[in-house]
Design a protein around this motif. Structure first.
Motif, PDB file in Angstrom:
ATOM      1  N   VAL A  59       0.932  -1.269   0.041  1.00 59.33           N
ATOM      2  CA  VAL A  59      -0.078  -0.035   0.191  1.00 59.33           C
ATOM      3  C   VAL A  59       0.978   1.177  -0.018  1.00 59.33           C
ATOM      4  N   ASP A  60       1.215   1.764  -1.205  1.00 63.04           N
ATOM      5  CA  ASP A  60       2.209   2.762  -1.240  1.00 63.04           C
ATOM      6  C   ASP A  60       2.055   3.876  -0.309  1.00 63.04           C
ATOM      7  N   GLU A  61       0.703   4.381  -0.174  1.00 63.66           N
ATOM      8  CA  GLU A  61       0.577   5.720   0.602  1.00 63.66           C
ATOM      9  C   GLU A  61       0.986   5.582   2.142  1.00 63.66           C
ATOM     10  N   SER A  62       0.999   4.005   2.590  1.00 63.30           N
ATOM     11  CA  SER A  62       1.372   4.015   3.741  1.00 63.30           C
ATOM     12  C   SER A  62       2.561   3.803   4.254  1.00 63.30           C
ATOM     13  N   ARG A  63       3.593   3.736   3.228  1.00 60.30           N
ATOM     14  CA  ARG A  63       4.882   3.799   3.508  1.00 60.30           C
ATOM     15  C   ARG A  63       5.708   4.835   4.175  1.00 60.30           C
ATOM     16  N   LYS A  64       6.271   4.987   5.315  1.00 58.97           N
ATOM     17  CA  LYS A  64       6.672   5.991   6.026  1.00 58.97           C
ATOM     18  C   LYS A  64       8.021   5.755   6.667  1.00 58.97           C
ATOM     19  N   ILE A  65       9.002   6.837   6.794  1.00 61.40           N
ATOM     20  CA  ILE A  65       9.942   6.840   7.687  1.00 61.40           C
ATOM     21  C   ILE A  65       9.552   7.244   8.967  1.00 61.40           C
ATOM     22  N   LEU A  66       9.745   6.560   9.992  1.00 61.66           N
ATOM     23  CA  LEU A  66       9.101   6.716  11.482  1.00 61.66           C
ATOM     24  C   LEU A  66      10.328   7.810  12.101  1.00 61.66           C
ATOM     25  N   ALA A  67      11.565   7.459  11.987  1.00 63.63           N
ATOM     26  CA  ALA A  67      12.574   8.043  12.773  1.00 63.63           C
ATOM     27  C   ALA A  67      13.818   8.192  11.727  1.00 63.63           C
ATOM     28  N   ARG A  68      14.637   9.043  11.837  1.00 65.58           N
ATOM     29  CA  ARG A  68      15.935   9.347  11.027  1.00 65.58           C
ATOM     30  C   ARG A  68      17.007   9.389  11.995  1.00 65.58           C
ATOM     31  N   HIS A  69      18.197   9.616  11.412  1.00 68.36           N
ATOM     32  CA  HIS A  69      19.581  10.143  11.978  1.00 68.36           C
ATOM     33  C   HIS A  69      20.087   9.172  13.208  1.00 68.36           C
ATOM     34  N   PHE A  70      20.012   7.967  12.758  1.00 66.45           N
ATOM     35  CA  PHE A  70      20.553   7.032  13.511  1.00 66.45           C
ATOM     36  C   PHE A  70      22.160   6.852  12.968  1.00 66.45           C
ATOM     37  N   ASN A  71      22.717   6.093  13.909  1.00 69.88           N
ATOM     38  CA  ASN A  71      24.203   5.971  13.441  1.00 69.88           C
ATOM     39  C   ASN A  71      24.440   4.416  12.949  1.00 69.88           C
ATOM     40  N   GLU A  72      24.052   4.331  11.673  1.00 66.91           N
ATOM     41  CA  GLU A  72      24.060   2.952  11.082  1.00 66.91           C
ATOM     42  C   GLU A  72      23.067   1.854  11.671  1.00 66.91           C
ATOM     43  N   PRO A  73      21.933   2.062  11.837  1.00 68.31           N
ATOM     44  CA  PRO A  73      20.846   1.176  12.768  1.00 68.31           C
ATOM     45  C   PRO A  73      20.807  -0.273  12.077  1.00 68.31           C
ATOM     46  N   ILE A  74      21.055  -1.230  13.122  1.00 63.18           N
ATOM     47  CA  ILE A  74      20.856  -2.448  12.542  1.00 63.18           C
ATOM     48  C   ILE A  74      19.694  -3.350  13.333  1.00 63.18           C
ATOM     49  N   GLY A  75      19.704  -3.463  14.447  1.00 61.08           N
ATOM     50  CA  GLY A  75      18.486  -4.240  15.060  1.00 61.08           C
ATOM     51  C   GLY A  75      17.356  -3.588  15.323  1.00 61.08           C
ATOM     52  N   LEU A  76      16.232  -4.125  15.438  1.00 62.50           N
ATOM     53  CA  LEU A  76      14.900  -3.599  15.919  1.00 62.50           C
ATOM     54  C   LEU A  76      13.932  -4.746  16.638  1.00 62.50           C
ATOM     55  N   LYS A  77      13.202  -4.181  17.537  1.00 62.65           N
ATOM     56  CA  LYS A  77      12.361  -5.006  17.945  1.00 62.65           C
ATOM     57  C   LYS A  77      11.116  -4.431  18.503  1.00 62.65           C
ATOM     58  N   LEU A  78       9.887  -4.878  17.910  1.00 63.97           N
ATOM     59  CA  LEU A  78       8.548  -3.955  18.230  1.00 63.97           C
ATOM     60  C   LEU A  78       7.798  -4.679  19.664  1.00 63.97           C
ATOM     61  N   ASN A  79       7.792  -3.305  20.449  1.00 65.05           N
ATOM     62  CA  ASN A  79       7.037  -3.852  21.605  1.00 65.05           C
ATOM     63  C   ASN A  79       5.591  -3.227  21.549  1.00 65.05           C
ATOM     64  N   LYS A  80       4.676  -3.862  21.188  1.00 66.87           N
ATOM     65  CA  LYS A  80       3.267  -3.468  20.914  1.00 66.87           C
ATOM     66  C   LYS A  80       2.464  -3.018  22.035  1.00 66.87           C
TER      67      LYS A  80
END
Length: 618
Positions: free
Chosen positions: A556-577
């Motif tokens: 769904v093209d209109e849903s694509r979003k950058i949530l946050a920027r300006h990390f220093n080479e981000p690698i891992g992520l984990k969702l905490n609903k």
């Protein structure tokens, strides 16, 4: 009632920094990162140019601390003339050498050339602003104070202190402005030589030197005791610790020192007994009466609002905290970390001696952590997969070194007791059972025996996540560094009948043209796919989200979003609903939380490590 006119913070009138040295340029970056117009004054053109360069190249480090989504940076202007710099200022902060006559002369000039409602602050920690501005008229002294920065962005505390006549309305207003800039303001309630922290540090230094002079201990022992007492995740800060011990006990212990050393106990033993012990407010054991902290703020018992989830972090071992480069192949660590808990929040190593660990996840049902090691080098074929209990004990090897090439991100499936992971230089997506049996290659994007395939980074598989509900595995193929050739794919969790990892026909392209996608996480309920991208700014070094359609692979093209920027080479992520956050780790040694609603990014830990994978225990 004060008749002083208090200026309102302005984004059009400038904040002026007098002095373009190491600290002055950092102060300028703080205010610019919050969107304020900044003037830097210094008699040296070369110092001004260096300050400009510093701010432009380091501003991203300051924006990571902004409590809300960072605004556009405020403009930086430089001046060799004080009158020109301050003519329209609403706030001036001096950061010149610690010379009282020099500061007094400067403040006379500032008073003469700045607007009458302009606030004048000194960064001095040695001289009270009362001494610096004693020659100023009373109308100006109501707008005079100390504003002592330490060393942002690493040390973010800023201490504010009155000159003895400062209008009280100045302090909450400036505290709000400083908070906008991602620093942490603290206000001294009255004039105090050394402010607050320097007095704390002075007392600690003084007693340590006495201990050493008396021959009671050695420096290494003192540092060991300090780390063990105050550097652990369970450690309490000093006021919390006194409440936990009991203020009656604190008074009794302090009384022994008073009597033995002939000290004046009026501001220690007598004060705490009169103000707290006499009324039963002795801390934790006083129940609802409280102690130094009021009872509604006690956190030592059951009340733990704001406590973050338990995170498992992978330090790959490439950071400055590994000073001996020869040790890098075995410097990797797994750390437990609980951000946000009052009085704690320091990562604690539970597994050490790992070879470039990269991906990690937690099995809630098995009570174990699983992780990958890339091996002693990314060019060697000696990757491995391991597991341990949640406290780092009973380490087991699922796939020994050499079974796979360079295993990267990893995810567990508790329902089938499988571990899924990507093998980057091995160009594949794999799975294996919790006990190490049943190792399968699900997707093979190139031939291991083909040097052209092995060198083609568009074939390299890195991040991975599962859609158990709809039976899909998602993975990233990152492409060359910052090349815009990154892609995200998906395929069925089970191999189509009669097909192979090399030939399966159910692989779907989800996204393409990405800078350098790394780790993945899927919100199976909402259908949102999250990924980190370590590519080039502004689209890279980011956390991203898109909604995928379960039955078509269309985005769904209109849903694509950058949530946050300006990390220093981000690698891992984990969702905490539950907490409505995403936790992100980067190679710059930082751990962040990002709000799912508004993308607010907060740094929850920073050191000289180099963080890859992150897992969460709920």
């Amino acid at each position: 009632m004060s008749t002083t006119t208090i200026t309102h913070p302005s984004k059009t009138r400038p904040i002026v920094i007098i002095g373009a040295g190491v600290l002055g340029r950092r102060m300028a970056a703080v205010f610019s990162s919050a969107g304020y117009s900044v003037h830097i004054n210094d008699p040296s053109p070369s110092a001004l140019e260096s300050a400009r360069t510093y701010v432009s190249t380091h501003l991203h480090e300051f924006t990571t601390h902004i409590p809300k989504r960072p605004p556009p940076p405020g403009p930086i202007s430089t001046f060799t003339s004080v009158p020109d710099a301050v003519s329209t200022a609403w706030l001036v902060i001096e950061a010149i050498p610690e010379n009282l006559p020099l500061k007094q002369s400067l403040f006379a000039e500032l008073h003469a050339h700045s607007p009458p409602d302009c606030i004048l602050a000194s960064n001095s920690s040695s001289f009270k602003s009362r001494l610096i501005g004693a020659h100023l008229p009373p109308s100006r002294r109501t707008l005079l104070l100390n504003m002592h920065f330490t060393m942002p962005p690493a040390i973010r505390t800023v201490e504010l202190m009155t000159c003895g006549e400062t209008d009280e309305r100045v302090f909450p207003m400036l505290s709000e402005v400083l908070t906008e800039g991602g620093v942490i303001p603290v206000t001294a309630r009255k004039e105090s030589t050394g402010f607050i922290f320097n007095r704390l540090w002075a007392a600690i230094k003084r007693e340590i030197l006495i201990i050493l002079a008396e021959g009671v201990s050695e420096p290494a022992e003192i540092d060991l005791l300090w780390r063990e007492m105050f550097g652990q995740r369970e450690s309490l800060p000093p006021c919390r610790l006194m409440d936990a011990v009991g203020l009656d006990t604190v008074a009794n212990i302090e009384e022994n020192y008073v009597e033995e050393r002939g000290l004046d106990g009026s501001l220690t033993v007598d004060w705490v007994r009169e103000k707290f012990v006499k009324t039963g407010r002795v801390g934790k054991k006083a129940g609802g009466l409280g102690g130094l902290y009021p009872p509604d703020l006690e956190v030592d018992g059951e009340k733990k609002e704001g406590e973050g989830p338990l995170l498992y972090l992978l330090d790959v071992g490439l950071g400055a905290n590994t000073p001996d480069i020869e040790r890098i192949p075995v410097a990797g660590r797994i750390l437990k970390f609980q951000p946000g808990r009052a009085g704690t929040g320091t990562p604690v190593p539970i597994v050490t001696g790992q070879s470039l660990p990269d991906g990690i996840d937690v099995s809630q049902t098995a009570g174990r952590i699983f992780w990958t090691n890339m091996g002693r080098s990314t060019s060697t074929h000696d990757g491995s997969v391991h597991s341990a209990t949640l406290d780092g004990q009973d380490i087991c090897t699922l796939l020994p070194a050499g079974t796979v090439h360079t295993p990267k991100q990893l995810v567990v499936d508790d329902t089938t007791q499988h571990v899924y992971f990507c093998d980057r230089e091995g160009m594949g997506v794999h799975r294996v059972r919790f006990d190490g049996s049943g190792h399968e290659v699900l997707v093979q994007t190139g031939a291991l025996g083909n040097p052209a395939h092995r060198g083609d980074m568009t074939r390299w598989c890195v991040g991975i996540t599962l859609d158990r509900k709809n039976g899909h595995v998602y993975w990233t193929q990152k492409g060359p560094s910052k090349a815009g050739k990154g892609r995200i794919f998906r395929a069925g969790l089970e191999m189509p009948a009669g097909q192979t990892a090399e030939s399966r026909s159910d692989i779907e392209l989800v996204l393409e043209g990405l800078p350098e996608p790394i780790d993945l996480e899927l919100d199976e309920e909402e259908g949102f796919l999250y990924w980190t991208d370590r590519g080039e700014h502004p689209l890279g070094c980011s956390l991203n989200r898109v909604k995928v359609v379960s039955d078509s692979g269309k985005v769904v093209d209109e849903s694509r979003k950058i949530l946050a920027r300006h990390f220093n080479e981000p690698i891992g992520l984990k969702l905490n609903k539950k907490g409505e956050k995403v936790y992100v780790t980067d190679l710059g040694g930082s751990v962040y939380s990002v709000n799912l609603e508004d993308g607010e990014k907060k740094m929850v830990w920073k050191d000289e490590g180099c963080y890859t994978g992150v897992a969460l225990l709920v």
